[in-house]
Design a protein around this motif. Structure first.
Motif, PDB file in Angstrom:
ATOM      1  N   PRO A 170      58.240  31.720  47.601  1.00 23.75           N
ATOM      2  CA  PRO A 170      58.869  32.981  47.668  1.00 23.75           C
ATOM      3  C   PRO A 170      59.654  33.422  46.683  1.00 23.75           C
ATOM      4  O   PRO A 170      59.711  34.615  46.464  1.00 23.75           O
ATOM      5  CB  PRO A 170      59.841  32.894  49.083  1.00 23.75           C
ATOM      6  N   ASP A 171      59.859  32.623  45.783  1.00 19.98           N
ATOM      7  CA  ASP A 171      60.730  32.959  44.558  1.00 19.98           C
ATOM      8  C   ASP A 171      59.912  33.688  43.673  1.00 19.98           C
ATOM      9  O   ASP A 171      60.402  34.258  42.566  1.00 19.98           O
ATOM     10  CB  ASP A 171      61.313  31.630  43.913  1.00 19.98           C
ATOM     11  N   LEU A 172      58.631  33.372  43.816  1.00 18.27           N
ATOM     12  CA  LEU A 172      57.563  34.196  43.029  1.00 18.27           C
ATOM     13  C   LEU A 172      57.715  35.539  42.746  1.00 18.27           C
ATOM     14  O   LEU A 172      56.887  36.558  42.082  1.00 18.27           O
ATOM     15  CB  LEU A 172      56.176  33.520  43.155  1.00 18.27           C
ATOM     16  N   LEU A 173      58.100  36.030  44.073  1.00 19.94           N
ATOM     17  CA  LEU A 173      57.887  37.537  44.629  1.00 19.94           C
ATOM     18  C   LEU A 173      56.680  38.303  44.405  1.00 19.94           C
ATOM     19  O   LEU A 173      56.314  39.148  43.571  1.00 19.94           O
ATOM     20  CB  LEU A 173      58.877  38.372  43.472  1.00 19.94           C
ATOM     21  N   MET A 174      55.452  37.491  44.777  1.00 21.15           N
ATOM     22  CA  MET A 174      54.115  37.694  44.537  1.00 21.15           C
ATOM     23  C   MET A 174      53.996  39.202  45.016  1.00 21.15           C
ATOM     24  O   MET A 174      53.277  39.794  44.287  1.00 21.15           O
ATOM     25  CB  MET A 174      53.406  36.969  45.284  1.00 21.15           C
ATOM     26  N   HIS A 175      54.600  39.820  45.842  1.00 22.78           N
ATOM     27  CA  HIS A 175      54.151  41.224  46.280  1.00 22.78           C
ATOM     28  C   HIS A 175      54.711  42.234  45.281  1.00 22.78           C
ATOM     29  O   HIS A 175      54.250  43.301  45.143  1.00 22.78           O
ATOM     30  CB  HIS A 175      54.945  41.599  47.706  1.00 22.78           C
ATOM     31  N   GLU A 176      55.599  41.667  44.274  1.00 24.16           N
ATOM     32  CA  GLU A 176      55.941  42.527  43.274  1.00 24.16           C
ATOM     33  C   GLU A 176      54.999  42.513  42.030  1.00 24.16           C
ATOM     34  O   GLU A 176      55.165  43.122  41.108  1.00 24.16           O
ATOM     35  CB  GLU A 176      57.419  42.390  43.037  1.00 24.16           C
ATOM     36  N   ARG A 177      53.945  41.511  42.229  1.00 24.48           N
ATOM     37  CA  ARG A 177      53.088  41.276  40.997  1.00 24.48           C
ATOM     38  C   ARG A 177      52.012  41.926  40.977  1.00 24.48           C
ATOM     39  O   ARG A 177      51.140  41.587  40.346  1.00 24.48           O
ATOM     40  CB  ARG A 177      53.221  39.731  40.543  1.00 24.48           C
ATOM     41  N   LEU A 178      51.686  42.528  42.345  1.00 26.40           N
ATOM     42  CA  LEU A 178      50.374  43.078  42.355  1.00 26.40           C
ATOM     43  C   LEU A 178      49.972  44.195  41.541  1.00 26.40           C
ATOM     44  O   LEU A 178      50.730  45.032  41.815  1.00 26.40           O
ATOM     45  CB  LEU A 178      50.201  43.333  44.133  1.00 26.40           C
ATOM     46  N   LYS A 179      48.839  44.148  41.036  1.00 26.69           N
ATOM     47  CA  LYS A 179      48.475  45.269  39.948  1.00 26.69           C
ATOM     48  C   LYS A 179      47.599  46.213  40.710  1.00 26.69           C
ATOM     49  O   LYS A 179      47.136  47.421  39.879  1.00 26.69           O
ATOM     50  CB  LYS A 179      47.635  44.441  38.696  1.00 26.69           C
ATOM     51  N   VAL A 180      46.732  45.867  41.622  1.00 27.40           N
ATOM     52  CA  VAL A 180      45.628  46.633  42.183  1.00 27.40           C
ATOM     53  C   VAL A 180      46.472  48.039  42.634  1.00 27.40           C
ATOM     54  O   VAL A 180      45.907  49.126  42.119  1.00 27.40           O
ATOM     55  CB  VAL A 180      45.154  46.295  43.564  1.00 27.40           C
ATOM     56  N   PRO A 181      47.589  48.481  43.023  1.00 29.01           N
ATOM     57  CA  PRO A 181      48.098  49.624  43.235  1.00 29.01           C
ATOM     58  C   PRO A 181      48.155  50.455  41.883  1.00 29.01           C
ATOM     59  O   PRO A 181      48.114  51.793  41.751  1.00 29.01           O
ATOM     60  CB  PRO A 181      49.545  49.574  43.733  1.00 29.01           C
ATOM     61  N   TRP A 182      48.544  49.690  40.833  1.00 28.15           N
ATOM     62  CA  TRP A 182      48.716  50.312  39.631  1.00 28.15           C
ATOM     63  C   TRP A 182      47.244  50.659  39.049  1.00 28.15           C
ATOM     64  O   TRP A 182      47.271  51.900  38.298  1.00 28.15           O
ATOM     65  CB  TRP A 182      49.360  49.433  38.377  1.00 28.15           C
ATOM     66  N   LEU A 183      46.388  49.817  39.196  1.00 27.98           N
ATOM     67  CA  LEU A 183      44.948  50.226  38.745  1.00 27.98           C
ATOM     68  C   LEU A 183      44.544  51.445  39.561  1.00 27.98           C
ATOM     69  O   LEU A 183      43.672  52.165  38.855  1.00 27.98           O
ATOM     70  CB  LEU A 183      44.218  49.006  39.007  1.00 27.98           C
ATOM     71  N   HIS A 193      39.704  46.497  38.540  1.00 27.54           N
ATOM     72  CA  HIS A 193      39.849  46.893  39.937  1.00 27.54           C
ATOM     73  C   HIS A 193      39.131  45.816  40.916  1.00 27.54           C
ATOM     74  O   HIS A 193      39.756  45.261  41.654  1.00 27.54           O
ATOM     75  CB  HIS A 193      39.862  48.190  40.312  1.00 27.54           C
ATOM     76  N   GLY A 194      37.889  45.823  40.273  1.00 25.64           N
ATOM     77  CA  GLY A 194      36.943  44.838  41.188  1.00 25.64           C
ATOM     78  C   GLY A 194      37.094  43.443  41.098  1.00 25.64           C
ATOM     79  O   GLY A 194      36.959  42.749  42.144  1.00 25.64           O
ATOM     80  N   PHE A 195      37.870  43.089  40.292  1.00 29.36           N
ATOM     81  CA  PHE A 195      38.465  41.486  40.001  1.00 29.36           C
ATOM     82  C   PHE A 195      39.505  41.611  40.733  1.00 29.36           C
ATOM     83  O   PHE A 195      39.821  40.493  41.298  1.00 29.36           O
ATOM     84  CB  PHE A 195      38.355  41.289  38.297  1.00 29.36           C
ATOM     85  N   HIS A 196      40.695  42.450  40.281  1.00 24.97           N
ATOM     86  CA  HIS A 196      41.905  42.012  40.927  1.00 24.97           C
ATOM     87  C   HIS A 196      42.146  42.172  42.472  1.00 24.97           C
ATOM     88  O   HIS A 196      42.795  41.321  42.932  1.00 24.97           O
ATOM     89  CB  HIS A 196      43.006  42.948  40.092  1.00 24.97           C
ATOM     90  N   LEU A 197      41.293  42.990  42.990  1.00 25.39           N
ATOM     91  CA  LEU A 197      41.156  43.057  44.422  1.00 25.39           C
ATOM     92  C   LEU A 197      41.031  41.752  45.226  1.00 25.39           C
ATOM     93  O   LEU A 197      42.017  41.316  46.051  1.00 25.39           O
ATOM     94  CB  LEU A 197      40.464  44.121  45.045  1.00 25.39           C
ATOM     95  N   PRO A 198      40.162  41.021  45.021  1.00 21.10           N
ATOM     96  CA  PRO A 198      39.701  39.765  45.893  1.00 21.10           C
ATOM     97  C   PRO A 198      40.866  38.749  45.379  1.00 21.10           C
ATOM     98  O   PRO A 198      41.208  37.875  46.067  1.00 21.10           O
ATOM     99  CB  PRO A 198      38.350  39.417  45.503  1.00 21.10           C
ATOM    100  N   VAL A 199      41.003  38.957  44.110  1.00 22.83           N
ATOM    101  CA  VAL A 199      41.944  37.829  43.497  1.00 22.83           C
ATOM    102  C   VAL A 199      43.282  37.663  43.798  1.00 22.83           C
ATOM    103  O   VAL A 199      44.030  36.761  44.395  1.00 22.83           O
ATOM    104  CB  VAL A 199      41.639  37.478  42.027  1.00 22.83           C
ATOM    105  N   GLU A 255      45.656  25.673  42.284  1.00 25.78           N
ATOM    106  CA  GLU A 255      44.656  26.333  41.942  1.00 25.78           C
ATOM    107  C   GLU A 255      45.227  27.806  41.976  1.00 25.78           C
ATOM    108  O   GLU A 255      44.689  28.686  40.833  1.00 25.78           O
ATOM    109  CB  GLU A 255      43.289  26.276  42.748  1.00 25.78           C
ATOM    110  N   ALA A 256      45.837  28.476  42.861  1.00 23.44           N
ATOM    111  CA  ALA A 256      46.166  29.688  42.985  1.00 23.44           C
ATOM    112  C   ALA A 256      47.278  29.958  41.971  1.00 23.44           C
ATOM    113  O   ALA A 256      47.317  31.029  41.163  1.00 23.44           O
ATOM    114  CB  ALA A 256      46.731  29.920  44.266  1.00 23.44           C
ATOM    115  N   LEU A 257      48.118  29.014  41.515  1.00 20.49           N
ATOM    116  CA  LEU A 257      48.983  29.091  40.363  1.00 20.49           C
ATOM    117  C   LEU A 257      48.428  29.167  39.021  1.00 20.49           C
ATOM    118  O   LEU A 257      48.875  30.004  38.160  1.00 20.49           O
ATOM    119  CB  LEU A 257      50.096  27.980  40.547  1.00 20.49           C
ATOM    120  N   GLY A 258      47.086  28.559  39.029  1.00 22.10           N
ATOM    121  CA  GLY A 258      46.408  28.664  37.781  1.00 22.10           C
ATOM    122  C   GLY A 258      45.749  30.052  37.653  1.00 22.10           C
ATOM    123  O   GLY A 258      45.823  30.579  36.611  1.00 22.10           O
ATOM    124  N   GLY A 259      45.541  30.704  38.859  1.00 27.58           N
ATOM    125  CA  GLY A 259      44.825  31.936  38.655  1.00 27.58           C
ATOM    126  C   GLY A 259      46.063  32.958  38.478  1.00 27.58           C
ATOM    127  O   GLY A 259      45.844  33.793  37.868  1.00 27.58           O
TER     128      GLY A 259
END
Length: 196
Positions: free
Chosen positions: A61-74, A42-48, A105-109
């Motif tokens: 926008p095709d990446l649908l980034m908002h659907e890929r967020l893991k913080v709510p699941w953590l 959680h402490g890593f995913h939040l800022p990243v 760089e963000a794509l790498g992350g």
């Protein structure tokens, strides 16, 4: 060599070092150890994830980034293990997240976090067996995307490849690889600090 192949090859040592800091497959894992691991994730995913969303959501926008967020699941998993909103807000956050300064760089992350979701399937099977009969929660984080893990990974690869092909910057691919390496390294440092 394609960008996905370069990422796999050129991040391998960074990936292996980061993986060695993950202790979720250890036979002696306790419920407390599992909770502490989720707190560290959680402490890593939040800022990243905040950084990735800022950079990637408007640009790709095709990446649908908002659907890929893991913080709510953590946070769902952590609530199942006794946390509430005030205690979640007090959890330590990684003070030195990877410097994901631009789109490549963000794509790498994002490659690192999405790849971890793919690898999380192995961890999920282990946790279900290990904690069978124990109130360990629903493993929401490791069940990320459910049956769509493979399709989501392929969709990420398509967006990544398209961004690479369309890039005007001749150093684009190098910067993606560096972003992934930096993310693996920051993750390893953080886990070793939080899970001594």
């Amino acid at each position: 060599m394609s960008l996905p192949q370069r990422l796999k090859t050129e991040t391998r040592p960074h990936h292996e070092r980061a993986e060695s800091a993950v202790r979720l497959l250890e036979p002696g894992l306790t419920l407390e150890g599992y909770r502490r691991h989720l707190e560290a994730l959680h402490g890593f995913h939040l800022p990243v994830e905040a950084r990735l969303t800022t950079v990637l959501a408007p640009a790709l926008p095709d990446l649908l980034m908002h659907e890929r967020l893991k913080v709510p699941w953590l946070e769902a998993d952590l609530r199942g293990l006794g946390h509430d909103t005030p205690s979640l807000s007090r959890l330590p956050k990684c003070p030195e997240p990877p410097p994901l300064t631009g789109l490549p760089e963000a794509l790498g992350g994002c490659y690192v976090l999405e790849g971890a979701t793919l690898g999380g399937q192995l961890i999920l099977r282990h946790l279900r067996r290990h904690f069978e009969g124990t109130p360990a929660g629903d493993f929401v984080f490791f069940r990320a995307y459910g049956d769509d893990v493979g399709p989501r990974w392929r969709a990420f690869g398509e967006v990544l490849t398209r961004a690479s092909v369309d890039a005007a910057d001749p150093k684009f691919d190098d910067r993606v690889v560096k972003g992934a390496q930096d993310t693996f390294d920051a993750f390893e440092r953080w886990l070793r600090r939080e899970l001594p």
